[in-house]
Design an enzyme around this catalytic site. Structure first.
Site, PDB file in Angstrom:
ATOM      1  N   ARG A 120       0.815  -1.228   0.000  1.00 35.76           N
ATOM      2  CA  ARG A 120       0.000   0.000   0.000  1.00 35.76           C
ATOM      3  C   ARG A 120       0.848   1.277   0.000  1.00 35.76           C
ATOM      4  NH1 ARG A 120      -3.064  -2.892   3.925  1.00 35.76           N
ATOM      5  NH2 ARG A 120      -4.680  -4.073   2.858  1.00 35.76           N
ATOM      6  N   LYS A 142       1.474  11.318 -10.454  1.00 36.69           N
ATOM      7  CA  LYS A 142       0.412  10.615 -11.172  1.00 36.69           C
ATOM      8  C   LYS A 142       1.033   9.341 -11.725  1.00 36.69           C
ATOM      9  CE  LYS A 142      -3.339  12.859 -13.440  1.00 36.69           C
ATOM     10  NZ  LYS A 142      -3.927  13.559 -14.596  1.00 36.69           N
ATOM     11  N   GLU A 184       4.798  18.325 -24.572  1.00 39.56           N
ATOM     12  CA  GLU A 184       4.396  18.637 -23.185  1.00 39.56           C
ATOM     13  C   GLU A 184       4.968  20.000 -22.765  1.00 39.56           C
ATOM     14  OE1 GLU A 184       2.185  16.771 -21.812  1.00 39.56           O
ATOM     15  OE2 GLU A 184       2.634  14.625 -21.995  1.00 39.56           O
ATOM     16  N   LYS A 226       4.589  22.631 -13.752  1.00 38.84           N
ATOM     17  CA  LYS A 226       3.975  21.415 -13.199  1.00 38.84           C
ATOM     18  C   LYS A 226       4.019  21.433 -11.670  1.00 38.84           C
ATOM     19  CE  LYS A 226       2.931  16.733 -13.623  1.00 38.84           C
ATOM     20  NZ  LYS A 226       2.839  15.547 -14.435  1.00 38.84           N
ATOM     21  N   GLU A 236      -5.995  16.127  -8.351  1.00 43.94           N
ATOM     22  CA  GLU A 236      -6.802  16.560  -9.493  1.00 43.94           C
ATOM     23  C   GLU A 236      -8.257  16.836  -9.100  1.00 43.94           C
ATOM     24  OE1 GLU A 236      -6.617  15.557 -14.257  1.00 43.94           O
ATOM     25  OE2 GLU A 236      -6.302  13.934 -12.852  1.00 43.94           O
ATOM     26  N   ARG A 240      -5.564  20.843 -11.250  1.00 41.71           N
ATOM     27  CA  ARG A 240      -4.619  19.955 -11.943  1.00 41.71           C
ATOM     28  C   ARG A 240      -5.088  19.552 -13.343  1.00 41.71           C
ATOM     29  NH1 ARG A 240      -0.709  15.192  -9.686  1.00 41.71           N
ATOM     30  NH2 ARG A 240       0.162  14.704 -11.722  1.00 41.71           N
ATOM     31  N   ASN A 244      -3.833  18.457 -18.227  1.00 46.55           N
ATOM     32  CA  ASN A 244      -4.397  17.498 -19.159  1.00 46.55           C
ATOM     33  C   ASN A 244      -4.791  18.158 -20.484  1.00 46.55           C
ATOM     34  OD1 ASN A 244      -6.560  14.902 -19.494  1.00 46.55           O
ATOM     35  ND2 ASN A 244      -4.763  14.576 -18.222  1.00 46.55           N
ATOM     36  N   HIS A 247      -5.029  16.319 -23.873  1.00 46.08           N
ATOM     37  CA  HIS A 247      -4.948  14.884 -23.630  1.00 46.08           C
ATOM     38  C   HIS A 247      -6.245  14.125 -23.899  1.00 46.08           C
ATOM     39  CE1 HIS A 247      -1.078  15.902 -22.014  1.00 46.08           C
ATOM     40  NE2 HIS A 247      -0.821  14.648 -21.715  1.00 46.08           N
ATOM     41  N   HIS A 251      -5.056  11.111 -25.893  1.00 41.50           N
ATOM     42  CA  HIS A 251      -5.131   9.736 -25.395  1.00 41.50           C
ATOM     43  C   HIS A 251      -6.008   8.870 -26.307  1.00 41.50           C
ATOM     44  CE1 HIS A 251      -3.887  10.474 -20.906  1.00 41.50           C
ATOM     45  NE2 HIS A 251      -2.859  10.353 -21.718  1.00 41.50           N
ATOM     46  N   HIS A 263       3.428   9.198 -26.999  1.00 43.10           N
ATOM     47  CA  HIS A 263       2.480  10.033 -26.255  1.00 43.10           C
ATOM     48  C   HIS A 263       2.553  11.497 -26.699  1.00 43.10           C
ATOM     49  CE1 HIS A 263       0.138  11.428 -22.821  1.00 43.10           C
ATOM     50  NE2 HIS A 263       1.124  12.249 -22.483  1.00 43.10           N
TER      51      HIS A 263
HETATM   52  N1  LIG Z   1       2.403  10.640 -15.042  1.00 40.47           N
HETATM   53  C1  LIG Z   1       2.402  11.740 -15.754  1.00 40.47           C
HETATM   54  O1  LIG Z   1       2.107  12.826 -15.260  1.00 40.47           O
HETATM   55  C2  LIG Z   1       2.806  11.655 -17.196  1.00 40.47           C
HETATM   56  C3  LIG Z   1       3.127  12.815 -17.884  1.00 40.47           C
HETATM   57  C4  LIG Z   1       3.539  12.716 -19.219  1.00 40.47           C
HETATM   58  C5  LIG Z   1       3.632  11.477 -19.818  1.00 40.47           C
HETATM   59  N2  LIG Z   1       3.292  10.373 -19.104  1.00 40.47           N
HETATM   60  C6  LIG Z   1       3.411   9.035 -19.706  1.00 40.47           C
HETATM   61  O2  LIG Z   1       4.759   8.852 -20.112  1.00 40.47           O
HETATM   62  C7  LIG Z   1       4.811   8.020 -21.259  1.00 40.47           C
HETATM   63  C8  LIG Z   1       5.579   8.707 -22.353  1.00 40.47           C
HETATM   64  O3  LIG Z   1       6.860   8.959 -21.874  1.00 40.47           O
HETATM   65  P1  LIG Z   1       8.109   9.129 -22.834  1.00 40.47           P
HETATM   66  O4  LIG Z   1       7.804  10.089 -23.896  1.00 40.47           O
HETATM   67  O5  LIG Z   1       9.258   9.335 -21.948  1.00 40.47           O
HETATM   68  O6  LIG Z   1       8.196   7.735 -23.575  1.00 40.47           O
HETATM   69  P2  LIG Z   1       8.720   6.283 -23.132  1.00 40.47           P
HETATM   70  O7  LIG Z   1       8.861   6.128 -21.694  1.00 40.47           O
HETATM   71  O8  LIG Z   1       7.837   5.341 -23.860  1.00 40.47           O
HETATM   72  O9  LIG Z   1      10.194   6.264 -23.757  1.00 40.47           O
HETATM   73  C9  LIG Z   1      10.365   6.320 -25.153  1.00 40.47           C
HETATM   74  C10 LIG Z   1      11.441   5.318 -25.602  1.00 40.47           C
HETATM   75  O10 LIG Z   1      12.719   5.801 -25.262  1.00 40.47           O
HETATM   76  C11 LIG Z   1      13.469   4.822 -24.557  1.00 40.47           C
HETATM   77  N3  LIG Z   1      14.385   5.577 -23.713  1.00 40.47           N
HETATM   78  C12 LIG Z   1      14.101   6.241 -22.562  1.00 40.47           C
HETATM   79  N4  LIG Z   1      15.152   6.980 -22.195  1.00 40.47           N
HETATM   80  C13 LIG Z   1      16.130   6.784 -23.117  1.00 40.47           C
HETATM   81  C14 LIG Z   1      17.440   7.293 -23.292  1.00 40.47           C
HETATM   82  N5  LIG Z   1      17.949   8.200 -22.454  1.00 40.47           N
HETATM   83  N6  LIG Z   1      18.154   6.852 -24.333  1.00 40.47           N
HETATM   84  C15 LIG Z   1      17.628   5.970 -25.231  1.00 40.47           C
HETATM   85  N7  LIG Z   1      16.378   5.478 -25.142  1.00 40.47           N
HETATM   86  C16 LIG Z   1      15.642   5.888 -24.088  1.00 40.47           C
HETATM   87  C17 LIG Z   1      12.412   4.004 -23.880  1.00 40.47           C
HETATM   88  O11 LIG Z   1      12.869   2.742 -23.496  1.00 40.47           O
HETATM   89  C18 LIG Z   1      11.330   3.950 -24.949  1.00 40.47           C
HETATM   90  O12 LIG Z   1      11.603   2.959 -25.894  1.00 40.47           O
HETATM   91  C19 LIG Z   1       3.372   7.742 -21.654  1.00 40.47           C
HETATM   92  O13 LIG Z   1       2.991   6.494 -21.158  1.00 40.47           O
HETATM   93  C20 LIG Z   1       2.610   8.849 -20.954  1.00 40.47           C
HETATM   94  O14 LIG Z   1       1.279   8.460 -20.684  1.00 40.47           O
HETATM   95  C21 LIG Z   1       2.899  10.438 -17.817  1.00 40.47           C
HETATM   96  O1  LIG Z   2       0.077  15.427 -14.436  1.00 42.73           O
HETATM   97  C1  LIG Z   2      -1.045  15.511 -14.924  1.00 42.73           C
HETATM   98  O2  LIG Z   2      -2.050  15.701 -14.237  1.00 42.73           O
HETATM   99  C2  LIG Z   2      -1.236  15.380 -16.377  1.00 42.73           C
HETATM  100  O3  LIG Z   2      -2.365  15.307 -16.842  1.00 42.73           O
HETATM  101  C3  LIG Z   2      -0.013  15.339 -17.218  1.00 42.73           C
HETATM  102  C4  LIG Z   2      -0.160  14.603 -18.538  1.00 42.73           C
HETATM  103  O4  LIG Z   2       0.827  15.125 -19.403  1.00 42.73           O
HETATM  104  C5  LIG Z   2       0.074  13.093 -18.423  1.00 42.73           C
HETATM  105  O5  LIG Z   2       0.117  12.543 -19.714  1.00 42.73           O
HETATM  106  C6  LIG Z   2      -0.881  12.320 -17.553  1.00 42.73           C
HETATM  107  O6  LIG Z   2      -0.416  11.014 -17.339  1.00 42.73           O
HETATM  108  C7  LIG Z   2      -2.260  12.211 -18.110  1.00 42.73           C
HETATM  109  O7  LIG Z   2      -3.089  11.784 -17.086  1.00 42.73           O
HETATM  110  P1  LIG Z   2      -4.513  11.124 -17.233  1.00 42.73           P
HETATM  111  O8  LIG Z   2      -5.146  11.406 -15.924  1.00 42.73           O
HETATM  112  O9  LIG Z   2      -5.239  11.801 -18.372  1.00 42.73           O
HETATM  113  O10 LIG Z   2      -4.287   9.684 -17.474  1.00 42.73           O
HETATM  114 ZN   LIG Z   3       1.004  13.896 -21.154  1.00 42.60          ZN
END
Ligand SMILES: NC(=O)c1ccc[n+]([C@@H]2O[C@H](COP(=O)([O-])OP(=O)(O)OC[C@H]3O[C@@H](n4cnc5c(N)ncnc54)[C@H](O)[C@@H]3O)[C@@H](O)[C@H]2O)c1
Ligand SMILES: O=C(O)C(=O)C[C@@H](O)[C@H](O)[C@H](O)COP(=O)(O)O
Ligand SMILES: [Zn+2]
Length: 363
Positions: A120, A142, A184, A226, A236, A240, A244, A247, A251, A263
């Site tokens: 947890r 998130k 982003e 952010k 959110e 927050r 999005n 998105h 998405h 993404h």
């Molecule tokens: N939680 C949040 O607030 C939030 C915000 C934005 C995006 N996201 C999520 O993040 C993901 C997208 O992230 P991303 O754009 O980093 O893509 P990703 O994590 O899919 O990475 C892209 C590719 O690059 C590779 N890689 C990563 N770092 C590298 C490096 N330094 N050198 C070479 N290869 C490398 C990875 O293995 C992958 O194949 C999505 O799933 C999206 O939903 C979440």
């Molecule tokens: O941090 C957040 O809040 C965001 O919405 C950032 C987004 O860039 C990110 O892709 C996030 O994972 C999207 O969230 P979701 O709630 O739509 O799944």
């Molecule tokens: Zn995003």
């Protein structure tokens, strides 16, 4: 090498996002004194980095383990999360132990989710290695994985204990992935910090080169946007949602494309969709709408989308987390830095904005 910048994210347990170069030496301190076991999670593409981080931690006296997960969205599944829960169980991880996510947003989302759910909730530190992860995914807590029905449908809010954005890790990142992360960054520009747009527009080619002087500025500005938002509204409840922006449609594109699009590329099209929707709803002026297209296109990001997928996109948008029952809700702009909500727009408006994505090619 200039000194690192520390941006504090406030909340119940404030933490720092450190931006700079050569920061990995800070990791043991962030993992924490009372921690005995650490699991370093990395994608296949970063095997050498992940193992080096594990060795460093072991050298500092931690009982350090490493787990490799698939690249990109293939890591964000219940199966991969279950694999990591198995690793933690076999190694006897307790509530005083920790995880470290080394990779892009897919890995930090997954690692954060596993940390949130193991016993947890255990400590997690992120070492983002893509632009998107540095400016967005690793910050703000998130976490999530995908299901067959859509993006991030399972997850929780679980802030990290710290984030190390070591810009030198970008060296091996393919250019397309760096550019995807700029979507982003541009999003942060439109919702809160117009200087970001000025920096990109002044020299788009420079903005796409991770070595350029603008990278650190853009990373720090985006992280500040952010940090400011999630510091006020971790879960959110309202504010927050501005993060999005773009998105809801973005998405849906990722889902329709079976996660074959990065993404950031999907968010780019989603930003244009949101701008067109706002314009058609009479909220946003033509010039700011066109500015979305121009700035994203100048970076080589997509601003158009195929015109034969409306029903699938609409059905995916209904699973957006901002929806309430049958009510679709969008973040739209009334101007740069002025995000508002558009609730339950007329279906004809939703489709008209989609049609504009086909017409964009003519602009
Ligand atoms: N939680 C949040 O607030 C939030 C915000 C934005 C995006 N996201 C999520 O993040 C993901 C997208 O992230 P991303 O754009 O980093 O893509 P990703 O994590 O899919 O990475 C892209 C590719 O690059 C590779 N890689 C990563 N770092 C590298 C490096 N330094 N050198 C070479 N290869 C490398 C990875 O293995 C992958 O194949 C999505 O799933 C999206 O939903 C979440
Ligand atoms: O941090 C957040 O809040 C965001 O919405 C950032 C987004 O860039 C990110 O892709 C996030 O994972 C999207 O969230 P979701 O709630 O739509 O799944
Ligand atoms: Zn995003």
């Amino acid at each position: 090498m200039s000194a690192a910048t520390r941006i504090t994210v406030s909340g119940e347990q404030p933490y720092d996002v450190v931006v700079g170069e050569g920061l990995l030496g800070e990791l043991p301190a962030l993992v924490g004194d009372g921690v005995q076991r650490v699991l370093v999670v990395h994608p296949k593409a970063l095997r050498a980095t992940g193992e080096a981080v594990r060795d460093d931690l072991a050298g500092q006296g931690f009982e350090a383990y490493v787990a490799e997960v698939p690249d990109a969205e293939e890591a964000k599944t219940a199966q991969v999360a279950a694999f990591l829960w198995g690793v933690l169980g076999q190694a006897g991880f307790t509530r005083s132990d920790a995880l470290v996510g080394v990779g892009g947003g897919a890995v930090t989302d997954l690692t954060g989710f596993v940390a949130a759910t193991w016993l947890r909730g255990v400590r997690v530190v992120h070492v983002p290695t893509t632009l998107a992860a540095m400016v967005d995914a690793a910050v703000g807590g998130k976490t999530g994985i995908n299901t067959s029905d859509g993006k991030n449908l399972v997850g929780s809010f679980h802030p990290p204990a710290g984030v190390l954005c070591d810009l030198t890790t970008l060296e091996t990142l393919p250019r397309n992935d760096f550019v995807a992360g700029l979507a982003e960054v541009v999003k942060c520009g439109f919702i809160a910090d117009p200087v970001i747009l000025d920096v990109v527009e002044a020299d788009p080619a420079r903005a796409t080169d991770w070595r350029s002087a603008s990278t650190r500025d853009l990373v720090e500005r985006s992280v500040r946007v952010k940090a400011d938002v999630v510091g006020q509204d971790l879960r959110e409840a309202g504010l927050r949602e501005v993060l999005n922006y773009g998105h809801t449609f973005g998405h849906a594109v990722e889902h329709v494309e079976r996660f074959g699009w990065r993404h950031g590329a999907a968010v780019s099209v989603g930003l244009v969709y949101a701008a067109e929707l706002a314009r058609l709803a009479g909220r946003l002026d033509d010039a700011t709408t066109q500015r979305h297209v121009d700035v994203l296109r100048s970076l080589g990001l997509p601003t158009t989308y195929r015109q034969d997928r409306w029903e699938q996109l609409l059905s995916a948008m209904r699973r957006d987390k901002k929806a309430r029952g049958d009510l679709l809700r969008f973040v739209v702009l009334e101007g740069v830095g002025r995000p508002v909500r558009l609730e339950g727009p007329d279906p004809s408006l939703l489709h008209a904005a989609y049609a504009e994505l086909g017409a964009e090619e003519d602009r």
